[in-house]
Scaffold this active site. Structure first.
Site, PDB file in Angstrom:
ATOM      1  N   GLY A  73       0.794  -1.218   0.000  1.00 54.45           N
ATOM      2  CA  GLY A  73       0.000   0.000   0.000  1.00 54.45           C
ATOM      3  C   GLY A  73       0.825   1.266   0.000  1.00 54.45           C
ATOM      4  N   ASN A 154      -8.049   3.607   8.529  1.00 51.89           N
ATOM      5  CA  ASN A 154      -7.367   2.478   9.144  1.00 51.89           C
ATOM      6  C   ASN A 154      -7.511   2.445  10.658  1.00 51.89           C
ATOM      7  OD1 ASN A 154      -5.581   4.799   8.303  1.00 51.89           O
ATOM      8  ND2 ASN A 154      -4.305   3.917   9.916  1.00 51.89           N
ATOM      9  N   SER A 202      -3.312  -3.406  -0.474  1.00 44.92           N
ATOM     10  CA  SER A 202      -2.172  -4.131   0.108  1.00 44.92           C
ATOM     11  C   SER A 202      -2.570  -5.564   0.399  1.00 44.92           C
ATOM     12  CB  SER A 202      -1.717  -3.445   1.393  1.00 44.92           C
ATOM     13  OG  SER A 202      -0.584  -4.075   1.937  1.00 44.92           O
ATOM     14  N   GLY A 203      -1.708  -6.518   0.005  1.00 46.35           N
ATOM     15  CA  GLY A 203      -2.037  -7.924   0.130  1.00 46.35           C
ATOM     16  C   GLY A 203      -2.166  -8.419   1.555  1.00 46.35           C
ATOM     17  N   HIS A 204      -1.346  -7.903   2.460  1.00 42.98           N
ATOM     18  CA  HIS A 204      -1.325  -8.504   3.796  1.00 42.98           C
ATOM     19  C   HIS A 204      -2.519  -8.103   4.649  1.00 42.98           C
ATOM     20  CE1 HIS A 204       0.268  -5.208   6.531  1.00 42.98           C
ATOM     21  NE2 HIS A 204       0.473  -4.667   5.349  1.00 42.98           N
ATOM     22  N   CYS A 327       1.570   1.543  11.398  1.00 46.05           N
ATOM     23  CA  CYS A 327       2.727   2.231  10.817  1.00 46.05           C
ATOM     24  C   CYS A 327       3.205   3.388  11.674  1.00 46.05           C
ATOM     25  CB  CYS A 327       2.386   2.734   9.415  1.00 46.05           C
ATOM     26  SG  CYS A 327       2.013   1.399   8.263  1.00 46.05           S
TER      27      CYS A 327
END
Length: 380
Positions: A73, A154, A202-204, A327
């Site tokens: 991302g 988020n 984002s994949g995760h 993050c």
């Protein structure tokens, strides 16, 4: 109370599903070829990448040619913003409109672009965490290059009115980017019939491995590359493809939607039970618009509490949660999202975010609520 392990931080990352791992394994073992190779093992790797691209396009309702694989991302957000600015600034379009509640991957990129001469406008949100689309309309000027508004936050899980904002951007012939990292696992996108020009994921966050993502770029857009090297990804994003991770991402996107509504309903029911249980404690409030919220998010604040202390006490009981964006964990500053929403000072430092997914159970929720009540008696 017996200690167990409960993972309730799925907005930070998710476990790799078994089907995704199975899809990845051949390319971590025997089928290790470089997708650029002309020999058979390379061609098989290339087929895996292109099959994943087709699966991603089907899941997002777009063309395979509009899917560019990235490292996640953050790279996708950086590319969407910096690439658009570099492409359009020479034409005099230097304004970028966004919001105060964006992820640091967006906000820090905007800060960088401001130093490069960009005119950055950050719009406020209401107390419920949602932006007023009319504020976007008012901010658009003839020199606007891009509007970037996240699809869902988020920290709070609050869903933004992306469809309405994208229509406004279409009316003004302005490009629209959405950071959909949190949204894609739960919301359906039909990009071919939307006003979205660019989308990051984002994949995760959806049971694929870390280090893989996508930037959707609508066909016909001029977006400058920000990395330089080989000719991968149609010459836009160089670097040898991470075949295994891309295969896993394709499988994760394929798995998302067959039982999409049932899964969301089950997760929402768990979240509601969790929220109701936590709100029974004195001094606890829920952050965000519960009517416009991702199914698994439960962001709360505790009056007079230290959020980091609460997290450590939860961890000692085997419960994984967070104070907000993974993050920015360790940042001593209060959440910029909660500040923007006007959360009171005596609550803002006591924020805790629980995020559930399909692997969580009612027993998990019961354990969290019972444990949290016990912790509050000790912490306050």
């Amino acid at each position: 109370m017996e200690k167990k392990f409960v993972y309730a931080d799925n907005a930070a990352t998710t476990r790799i599903s078994q089907s995704v791992l199975d899809a990845m394994m051949p390319y971590l073992t025997d089928q290790f070829g470089n997708p650029s190779g002309v020999y058979s093992i390379g061609r098989r790797a290339r087929r895996a990448v292109e099959t994943a691209r087709q699966k991603a396009a089907q899941a997002l309702g777009c063309e395979p040619s509009e899917i560019c694989f990235t490292s996640g991302g953050t790279e996708s957000d950086n590319w969407a913003l910096a690439g658009t600015y570099r492409a359009l600034a020479p034409e005099g379009k230097k304004r970028i409109i966004s919001t105060v509640i964006e992820h640091p991957a967006v906000l820090n990129t905007l800060e960088y672009l401001k130093k490069q001469g960009a005119d950055i406008v950050l719009l406020p949100v209401a107390e419920n965490g949602r932006i007023d689309p009319e504020e976007v309309r008012k901010a658009i000027t003839p020199d606007t290059a891009l509007v970037s508004v996240m699809a869902a936050n988020n920290e709070t899980g609050v869903i933004q009115p992306v469809d309405e904002i994208s229509r406004i951007c279409e009316e003004h012939e302005v490009l629209f980017h959405t950071d959909a990292v949190q949204a894609v696992p739960h919301l359906r996108f039909d990009l071919a019939h939307s006003g979205i020009s660019l989308l990051s994921l984002s994949g995760h966050k959806l049971h694929a491995p870390k280090g893989t993502g996508i930037l959707y770029i609508k066909n016909g857009l001029s977006v400058s590359q920000i990395l330089f090297g080989g000719s991968q990804e149609s010459g836009l994003r160089p670097g040898t493809e991470n075949t295994a991770a891309i295969a896993g991402l394709g499988k994760a996107l394929e798995d998302l939607f067959p039982d999409h509504e049932d899964r969301n309903a089950r997760i929402s029911a768990l979240r509601d039970k969790l929220a109701d249980g936590l709100l029974k404690n004195e001094g606890v409030i829920m952050n965000g618009d519960r009517e416009n919220m991702l199914p698994g998010h439960c962001s709360i604040s505790v009056k007079g509490a230290d959020g980091e202390k609460l997290l450590l006490m939860l961890d000692l009981k085997g419960i994984c949660a967070s104070a907000g964006s993974a993050c920015t964990s360790g940042d001593a500053e209060p959440s910029h999202v909660l500040k923007a929403m006007g959360v009171k000072n005596d609550y803002i430092n006591g924020s805790v975010r629980f995020t559930l997914d399909e692997y969580n159970t009612e027993e998990d929720v019961d354990y969290i609520t019972e444990t949290f009540a016990e912790i509050l008696k000790k912490a306050l």
